[in-house]
Design a protein around this motif. Structure first.
Motif, PDB file in Angstrom:
ATOM      1  N   ILE A   1     -29.234 -16.890  32.426  1.00 27.41           N
ATOM      2  CA  ILE A   1     -29.429 -18.276  32.166  1.00 27.41           C
ATOM      3  C   ILE A   1     -30.158 -19.068  33.293  1.00 27.41           C
ATOM      4  N   LEU A   2     -31.249 -19.507  33.507  1.00 24.63           N
ATOM      5  CA  LEU A   2     -31.907 -20.298  34.470  1.00 24.63           C
ATOM      6  C   LEU A   2     -31.411 -21.558  34.423  1.00 24.63           C
ATOM      7  N   PRO A   3     -31.120 -22.270  35.622  1.00 24.01           N
ATOM      8  CA  PRO A   3     -30.596 -23.785  35.533  1.00 24.01           C
ATOM      9  C   PRO A   3     -31.511 -24.704  34.745  1.00 24.01           C
ATOM     10  N   ASP A   4     -30.791 -25.370  34.070  1.00 20.36           N
ATOM     11  CA  ASP A   4     -31.750 -26.418  32.923  1.00 20.36           C
ATOM     12  C   ASP A   4     -32.232 -25.737  31.967  1.00 20.36           C
ATOM     13  N   THR A   5     -31.684 -24.686  31.497  1.00 19.42           N
ATOM     14  CA  THR A   5     -32.419 -23.990  30.311  1.00 19.42           C
ATOM     15  C   THR A   5     -31.129 -23.685  29.479  1.00 19.42           C
ATOM     16  N   GLY A   6     -31.533 -22.953  28.127  1.00 13.90           N
ATOM     17  CA  GLY A   6     -30.708 -22.685  27.270  1.00 13.90           C
ATOM     18  C   GLY A   6     -31.012 -21.042  26.730  1.00 13.90           C
ATOM     19  N   VAL A   7     -30.125 -20.264  26.364  1.00 12.91           N
ATOM     20  CA  VAL A   7     -30.407 -19.065  25.458  1.00 12.91           C
ATOM     21  C   VAL A   7     -29.530 -19.385  24.080  1.00 12.91           C
ATOM     22  N   CYS A   8     -30.073 -18.259  23.160  1.00 14.67           N
ATOM     23  CA  CYS A   8     -29.239 -18.169  22.066  1.00 14.67           C
ATOM     24  C   CYS A   8     -28.386 -16.894  21.954  1.00 14.67           C
TER      25      CYS A   8
ATOM     26  N   GLN B   1     -25.573 -18.364  14.939  1.00 19.65           N
ATOM     27  CA  GLN B   1     -26.557 -18.385  16.219  1.00 19.65           C
ATOM     28  C   GLN B   1     -25.928 -19.823  17.034  1.00 19.65           C
ATOM     29  N   ILE B   2     -25.502 -19.596  18.198  1.00 21.84           N
ATOM     30  CA  ILE B   2     -25.006 -20.828  19.336  1.00 21.84           C
ATOM     31  C   ILE B   2     -25.893 -20.669  20.345  1.00 21.84           C
ATOM     32  N   ALA B   3     -26.249 -21.898  20.817  1.00 19.39           N
ATOM     33  CA  ALA B   3     -27.193 -22.343  21.781  1.00 19.39           C
ATOM     34  C   ALA B   3     -26.265 -22.502  23.120  1.00 19.39           C
ATOM     35  N   VAL B   4     -26.376 -21.643  24.213  1.00 19.60           N
ATOM     36  CA  VAL B   4     -25.642 -21.877  25.396  1.00 19.60           C
ATOM     37  C   VAL B   4     -26.542 -22.420  26.661  1.00 19.60           C
ATOM     38  N   PHE B   5     -26.233 -23.632  27.354  1.00 20.29           N
ATOM     39  CA  PHE B   5     -26.983 -24.298  28.197  1.00 20.29           C
ATOM     40  C   PHE B   5     -26.389 -24.193  29.708  1.00 20.29           C
ATOM     41  N   ARG B   6     -27.063 -24.131  30.542  1.00 17.39           N
ATOM     42  CA  ARG B   6     -26.558 -24.012  31.977  1.00 17.39           C
ATOM     43  C   ARG B   6     -27.409 -25.083  32.728  1.00 17.39           C
TER      44      ARG B   6
ATOM     45  N   LEU C   1     -32.574 -24.826  19.048  1.00 15.85           N
ATOM     46  CA  LEU C   1     -32.033 -25.712  19.887  1.00 15.85           C
ATOM     47  C   LEU C   1     -32.097 -25.213  21.221  1.00 15.85           C
ATOM     48  N   SER C   2     -31.860 -24.022  21.493  1.00  9.16           N
ATOM     49  CA  SER C   2     -31.482 -23.199  22.680  1.00  9.16           C
ATOM     50  C   SER C   2     -33.042 -23.230  23.377  1.00  9.16           C
ATOM     51  N   ARG C   3     -34.172 -23.606  22.835  1.00  9.30           N
ATOM     52  CA  ARG C   3     -35.517 -23.642  23.209  1.00  9.30           C
ATOM     53  C   ARG C   3     -35.893 -25.114  23.526  1.00  9.30           C
ATOM     54  N   GLY C   4     -34.900 -25.948  23.515  1.00 12.62           N
ATOM     55  CA  GLY C   4     -35.224 -27.409  23.706  1.00 12.62           C
ATOM     56  C   GLY C   4     -35.449 -27.787  25.144  1.00 12.62           C
ATOM     57  N   ILE C   5     -35.589 -28.810  25.393  1.00 13.32           N
ATOM     58  CA  ILE C   5     -35.674 -29.586  26.845  1.00 13.32           C
ATOM     59  C   ILE C   5     -34.236 -30.105  27.032  1.00 13.32           C
ATOM     60  N   VAL C   6     -33.597 -29.652  28.166  1.00 14.95           N
ATOM     61  CA  VAL C   6     -32.452 -30.138  28.760  1.00 14.95           C
ATOM     62  C   VAL C   6     -32.650 -31.322  29.396  1.00 14.95           C
ATOM     63  N   GLY C   7     -31.990 -32.507  29.420  1.00 12.52           N
ATOM     64  CA  GLY C   7     -32.087 -33.541  30.243  1.00 12.52           C
ATOM     65  C   GLY C   7     -30.896 -34.625  30.341  1.00 12.52           C
TER      66      GLY C   7
END
Length: 111
Positions: free
Chosen positions: A17-24, A31-36, A57-63
């Motif tokens: 999981i790259l920083p400031d992104t998510g995976v499903c 389905q669970i979205a996991v964000f780092r 949501l796992s493809r959303g923009i983190v901010g």
């Protein structure tokens, strides 16, 4: 998925999981979205966007909005608080959140 006895499950390597992104992650049939985030903090919530009906949501923009880490839905742009799952634009909508942690270079989810 048997939710009566939650257990820690390995999801992936932290480096997946790259920083400031998510995976499903598919956990049972959910389905669970996991964000780092950039500081390596981890958050997990339902991947299902109730406003669009899509699992995105796992493809959303983190901010960050007013000090609150959020993810913006890629479809209608609602913001969901990563800590609580609350939709900032619609107080009647809250997503389920999950305990998540990094251990020995891997991401673990309690589900």
């Amino acid at each position: 998925m048997d939710t009566s006895h939650p257990a820690w499950q390995r999801i992936c390597a932290l480096t997946d999981i790259l920083p400031d992104t998510g995976v499903c992650a598919l956990v049972g049939e959910r389905q669970i979205a996991v964000f780092r985030l950039g500081d390596d903090s981890l958050y997990a919530l339902d991947n299902h966007d109730p406003h669009s009906g899509a699992n995105v949501l796992s493809r959303g923009i983190v901010g960050d909005l007013r000090g609150e880490p959020v993810v913006a839905s890629p479809i209608y742009k609602q913001h969901y608080a990563l800590r609580t799952g609350a939709c900032l634009e619609d107080a009647t909508t809250t997503l389920q959140t999950y305990a998540v942690q990094a251990r020995e270079g891997a991401v673990w989810l309690l589900a």
